[in-house]
Design a protein around this motif. Structure first.
Motif, PDB file in Angstrom:
ATOM      1  N   SER A 102      68.431  34.981 -28.379  1.00  0.00           N
ATOM      2  CA  SER A 102      68.075  33.736 -28.498  1.00  0.00           C
ATOM      3  C   SER A 102      67.670  33.414 -26.939  1.00  0.00           C
ATOM      4  O   SER A 102      66.810  32.646 -26.863  1.00  0.00           O
ATOM      5  CB  SER A 102      69.051  32.861 -28.979  1.00  0.00           C
TER       6      SER A 102
ATOM      7  N   ASP B 214      60.092  43.717 -36.632  1.00  0.00           N
ATOM      8  CA  ASP B 214      59.935  42.601 -37.860  1.00  0.00           C
ATOM      9  C   ASP B 214      59.261  43.102 -38.923  1.00  0.00           C
ATOM     10  O   ASP B 214      59.610  44.294 -39.122  1.00  0.00           O
ATOM     11  CB  ASP B 214      58.319  41.843 -37.104  1.00  0.00           C
TER      12      ASP B 214
ATOM     13  N   LEU C  36      57.113  34.573 -29.422  1.00  0.00           N
ATOM     14  CA  LEU C  36      58.282  34.881 -28.464  1.00  0.00           C
ATOM     15  C   LEU C  36      58.101  33.822 -27.476  1.00  0.00           C
ATOM     16  O   LEU C  36      57.163  33.558 -26.800  1.00  0.00           O
ATOM     17  CB  LEU C  36      57.919  36.210 -27.979  1.00  0.00           C
TER      18      LEU C  36
ATOM     19  N   LEU D 166      57.300  34.081 -35.404  1.00  0.00           N
ATOM     20  CA  LEU D 166      57.579  35.359 -34.642  1.00  0.00           C
ATOM     21  C   LEU D 166      57.023  35.185 -32.976  1.00  0.00           C
ATOM     22  O   LEU D 166      56.977  36.023 -32.500  1.00  0.00           O
ATOM     23  CB  LEU D 166      56.724  36.744 -35.503  1.00  0.00           C
TER      24      LEU D 166
ATOM     25  N   LEU E 210      64.276  33.934 -30.248  1.00  0.00           N
ATOM     26  CA  LEU E 210      64.315  34.036 -31.691  1.00  0.00           C
ATOM     27  C   LEU E 210      65.596  33.943 -32.050  1.00  0.00           C
ATOM     28  O   LEU E 210      66.733  34.374 -31.538  1.00  0.00           O
ATOM     29  CB  LEU E 210      63.939  35.437 -32.039  1.00  0.00           C
TER      30      LEU E 210
ATOM     31  N   TYR F  85      60.875  35.428 -42.314  1.00  0.00           N
ATOM     32  CA  TYR F  85      61.217  34.784 -41.107  1.00  0.00           C
ATOM     33  C   TYR F  85      60.178  33.908 -40.674  1.00  0.00           C
ATOM     34  O   TYR F  85      58.963  34.110 -40.428  1.00  0.00           O
ATOM     35  CB  TYR F  85      61.275  35.681 -39.976  1.00  0.00           C
TER      36      TYR F  85
END
Length: 305
Positions: A208, A168, A251, A249, A213, A246
């Motif tokens: 993905s 990140d 998950l 984040l 993500l 982004y």
């Protein structure tokens, strides 16, 4: 980041356990299932048949039947299943060691053991011709198998797979626990490349599918390559740096392959390892090398593992 693959690199070297003035051949005893016998001495083997072994290092000859030229040295992998029936009888194999857990070996020795394991697995799995069903026999010094009936040649394959470090904007690394692994083990996102898919596309798809993500191909950059013959993978390592903007984040593990995933700062990961909360990737793997490079903060410089 550029990492020298930890299973090998540079010039071949020879097993220091075997005196050069005693033997002309270095032997690597494996079973094709990831096990080896590093302390088994070559003195216990008097003669090798073409189907018992494969040349995995220097000085390959066209066929074992031509023998070993005087003064030449070779790296030879021997299949333990065949070794048990060889002369002299009563050879004590001793305790098997997982190749991935070997200690004190040079990078070349690790690469040779791994290569030997991949070739042994190939010979153990491919017994019959896919064209006519005839029996296959060892050929080309063990680097192929030949059909006695129709003449078809079968060669060992490597399956390309990606493995990726995902960072990140704060430099935290994404590590995940696969459902098939021992409890607490974490590693990087990885997966096989589908037919017709580029490596970069596979990186985006695997991220993905496994943690939810969405990554753009232009964020993907190549790092290094490592063969992983357990039994037949070629690992293509990449890295992804998510931009500061982004959107999310969070998950979302798929629950099938990935049980849980988490962002780690360096200090958080080290504390988790020391406390026993997690354990890192297996020794000698490119995943371990990538995590070590992140811990050492050697981004952009060569790292030797």
């Amino acid at each position: 980041m550029r990492i020298i693959p930890p299973l090998g690199g540079g010039q071949w070297d020879f097993n220091p356990q075997i005196p050069e003035d005693t033997f002309l051949i270095d032997y690597y005893f494996v079973d094709g299932r990831g096990n080896c016998w590093p302390d088994l001495r070559a003195a216990q083997v008097r003669e090798l048949a073409p189907g018992d072994c494969t040349l995995v290092g220097m000085g390959a000859v066209a066929d074992f039947r031509s023998g070993f030229p005087e003064g030449a040295r070779y790296q030879v992998a021997v299949w333990v299943e065949d070794l048990q029936g060889m002369e002299p009888g009563g050879v004590e194999l001793g305790e098997a060691v997982l190749i991935r857990e070997l200690q004190g070996k040079t990078p070349t020795q690790m690469q040779l053991y791994a290569t030997a394991n991949g070739l042994a697995a190939f010979h153990l799995r491919f017994k019959y011709c896919h064209r006519c069903g005839g029996s296959l026999e060892s050929a080309e010094s063990g680097w192929a198998r030949h059909c006695r009936a129709c003449g078809e040649m079968v060669y060992p394959r490597q399956d390309p797979a990606i493995i990726v470090t995902i960072f990140d904007a704060a430099g935290r690394l994404l590590l995940a626990h696969n459902t098939a692994w021992p409890a607490r083990r974490v590693s990087l996102i990885a997966g096989f490349i589908n037919m017709g898919e580029s490596a970069e596309q596979a990186v985006c798809r695997e991220i993905s599918e496994e943690v939810g993500l969405n990554v753009k191909p232009e964020w993907v950059s190549y790092v290094t390559t490592q063969t992983w013959p357990f039994p037949q993978s070629l690992m293509l390592a990449y890295e992804v740096h998510l931009p500061a903007d982004y959107p999310d984040l969070e998950l979302t593990p798929d629950g099938v392959e990935i049980e849980w995933a988490r962002w780690f700062a360096r200090s958080e990961y080290l504390d988790a390892v020391v406390s026993g909360e997690v354990s890192g990737p297996v020794n000698h793997s490119v995943a371990a090398a990538l995590v070590r490079a992140w811990l050492d903060n050697h981004m952009g410089t060569p790292v030797r593992i």
